[in-house]
Design a protein around this motif. Structure first.
Motif, mmCIF file in Angstrom:
data_model
loop_
_atom_site.group_PDB
_atom_site.id
_atom_site.type_symbol
_atom_site.label_atom_id
_atom_site.label_comp_id
_atom_site.label_asym_id
_atom_site.label_seq_id
_atom_site.Cartn_x
_atom_site.Cartn_y
_atom_site.Cartn_z
ATOM 1 N N UNK A 195 0.877 -1.378 -0.045
ATOM 2 C CA UNK A 195 0.016 0.051 -0.156
ATOM 3 C C UNK A 195 0.913 1.333 0.296
ATOM 4 N N UNK A 196 0.488 2.069 -0.861
ATOM 5 C CA UNK A 196 1.504 3.688 -0.788
ATOM 6 C C UNK A 196 0.025 4.566 -0.499
ATOM 7 N N UNK A 197 0.499 5.516 0.444
ATOM 8 C CA UNK A 197 -0.431 6.342 0.825
ATOM 9 C C UNK A 197 0.226 7.778 0.829
ATOM 10 N N UNK A 198 -0.427 8.810 0.510
ATOM 11 C CA UNK A 198 -0.080 10.326 0.574
ATOM 12 C C UNK A 198 -0.265 11.135 1.740
ATOM 13 N N UNK A 199 0.560 11.912 2.333
ATOM 14 C CA UNK A 199 0.569 12.714 3.523
ATOM 15 C C UNK A 199 0.615 14.219 2.677
ATOM 16 N N UNK A 200 -0.437 14.774 2.677
ATOM 17 C CA UNK A 200 -0.549 16.017 1.645
ATOM 18 C C UNK A 200 0.188 17.392 1.949
ATOM 19 N N UNK A 201 0.011 17.831 3.319
ATOM 20 C CA UNK A 201 0.715 18.989 3.710
ATOM 21 C C UNK A 201 2.203 18.847 3.714
ATOM 22 N N UNK A 202 2.692 17.466 4.099
ATOM 23 C CA UNK A 202 4.302 17.163 4.255
ATOM 24 C C UNK A 202 4.898 16.724 2.914
ATOM 25 N N UNK A 203 4.016 16.858 2.014
ATOM 26 C CA UNK A 203 4.730 16.504 0.643
ATOM 27 C C UNK A 203 5.461 14.960 0.589
ATOM 28 N N UNK A 204 4.642 13.919 1.503
ATOM 29 C CA UNK A 204 5.396 12.855 1.528
ATOM 30 C C UNK A 204 4.442 11.574 0.993
ATOM 31 N N UNK A 205 5.151 10.348 0.725
ATOM 32 C CA UNK A 205 4.489 9.256 0.238
ATOM 33 C C UNK A 205 5.193 8.108 1.079
ATOM 34 N N UNK A 206 4.159 7.369 1.797
ATOM 35 C CA UNK A 206 4.561 6.205 2.717
ATOM 36 C C UNK A 206 4.238 4.879 2.027
ATOM 37 N N UNK A 207 5.143 3.826 2.146
ATOM 38 C CA UNK A 207 4.697 2.536 1.759
ATOM 39 C C UNK A 207 4.575 1.464 2.828
ATOM 40 N N UNK A 208 3.613 0.776 2.735
ATOM 41 C CA UNK A 208 3.392 -0.282 3.723
ATOM 42 C C UNK A 208 3.420 -1.669 2.917
ATOM 43 N N UNK A 209 4.505 -2.506 3.436
ATOM 44 C CA UNK A 209 4.870 -3.684 2.765
ATOM 45 C C UNK A 209 3.731 -4.814 3.235
ATOM 46 N N UNK A 210 3.232 -5.844 2.473
ATOM 47 C CA UNK A 210 2.118 -6.899 2.949
ATOM 48 C C UNK A 210 2.922 -7.573 4.313
ATOM 49 N N UNK A 211 1.926 -7.451 5.315
ATOM 50 C CA UNK A 211 2.407 -7.940 6.615
ATOM 51 C C UNK A 211 3.188 -7.290 7.531
ATOM 52 N N UNK A 212 3.603 -6.143 6.950
ATOM 53 C CA UNK A 212 4.536 -5.196 8.047
ATOM 54 C C UNK A 212 3.349 -4.389 8.789
ATOM 55 N N UNK A 213 3.770 -3.802 9.702
ATOM 56 C CA UNK A 213 3.213 -3.157 10.953
ATOM 57 C C UNK A 213 3.321 -1.554 10.918
ATOM 58 N N UNK A 214 4.389 -1.316 10.401
ATOM 59 C CA UNK A 214 5.065 0.187 10.382
ATOM 60 C C UNK A 214 5.282 0.450 8.710
ATOM 61 N N UNK A 215 4.582 1.146 8.395
ATOM 62 C CA UNK A 215 5.083 1.981 6.867
ATOM 63 C C UNK A 215 6.432 2.458 7.189
ATOM 64 N N UNK A 216 7.024 2.483 5.967
ATOM 65 C CA UNK A 216 8.167 3.339 5.772
ATOM 66 C C UNK A 216 8.118 4.673 4.830
ATOM 67 N N UNK A 217 8.912 5.594 5.025
ATOM 68 C CA UNK A 217 8.605 6.808 4.338
ATOM 69 C C UNK A 217 9.244 6.601 2.979
#
Length: 292
Positions: A145-167
């Protein structure tokens, strides 16, 4: 705003939009004041709408006259939802939630995961920072899963089975990043602040390349949700009440209006030959025939 004057390119692609829009639209209203900021389709044609003004996620079964509450997060106080996305193979409904921080006037943001069938919570991760805002989500074929953080100009990624996304990516071109989708192994995002579209390449190791500002054939106003289907991109413009077909060739993007006149077109979702449009101010989702 980057635009290009290549008439030959525009003429070559203009024929892409010639849908029989005289067909009746399908309209599914939600509760007055729900303001569905984003929509998604679940298996069997289940329409799901996130409310940007209440702690509810709504759903409507095929043929239903109205959307009814599906998920209630009022335990989080005055919560509300932005992006929603169904990942059917993992039976997950991803959602971007905003919720109040106790004893402050501030709102925090979290990526939420719910059981797509029952609505039961299954994942929660709060975005870091005082002004973070999870806005929209896309899912890769491997269910990353990839998701956006609008005001901070960031995209995070959550790998299958992971509990914490990465920047995954933070870039000075991306404050205002809103909609996100994946097409042919490339991420496309909208920037609702600057009215731009960006392409973000992904290398063999899964790392993000630098955002590439696409040259637009015409200006866009409030580019919000973006979705991919059948090798094409579909775009909702929230400040012009339009939905567009977007054809990308090289560093150019031809923007062709499919339909306008929507009341706050903040969401778009292609499904089964129809193009669903979320109308936030209209408190409804409207389906029109998808362009051929």
């Amino acid at each position: 705003m980057r635009r290009f004057p290549h008439a030959a390119f525009a003429l070559a692609c203009f024929c892409a939009v010639s849908p029989a829009l005289a067909q009746p639209s399908v309209i599914v209203p939600s509760k007055a004041g729900a303001n569905p900021e984003n929509i998604t389709m679940a298996p069997g044609g289940m329409l799901i709408l996130g409310s940007s003004t209440s702690p509810f996620i709504y759903r409507a079964r095929p043929g239903a006259a109205t959307a009814e509450p599906f998920i209630d997060t009022s335990v989080d106080g005055d919560a509300r939802f932005l992006g929603v996305l169904a990942d059917a193979p993992t039976n997950t409904l991803w959602a971007c939630q905003m919720f109040p921080v106790p004893n402050t006037t501030r709102r925090a943001s979290a990526l939420r995961g719910f059981d797509l069938t029952t609505g039961q919570p299954k994942f929660r991760w709060a975005l870091p920072g005082d002004n973070a805002s999870c806005n929209d989500i896309t899912v890769a074929p491997d269910h990353t899963a990839y998701f956006t953080d609008t005001p901070n100009g960031r995209i995070y990624r959550l790998a299958p089975g992971a509990q914490v996304p990465e920047l995954w990516l933070e870039d000075r071109a991306l404050p205002g990043v809103d909609g996100i989708t994946l097409l042919n192994g490339v991420i496309y995002v909208t920037n609702v602040f600057s009215n731009n579209l960006y392409r973000i390449p992904i290398d063999a190791a899964g790392k993000a390349g630098a955002p590439e500002d696409l040259w637009l054939s015409q200006s866009i106003k409030g580019p919000d949700a973006i979705r991919a289907a059948d090798g094409k991109l579909f775009l909702a413009e929230n400040r012009s009440g339009k939905v567009d077909l977007v054809i990308v060739q090289g560093d150019k993007a031809l923007i062709t209006k499919i339909k306008d006149g929507f009341e706050g077109s903040t969401a778009v979702e292609p499904y089964a030959g129809m193009l669903w449009v979320g109308e936030a101010r209209g408190n409804r989702a409207t389906a029109i025939p998808m362009p051929k």
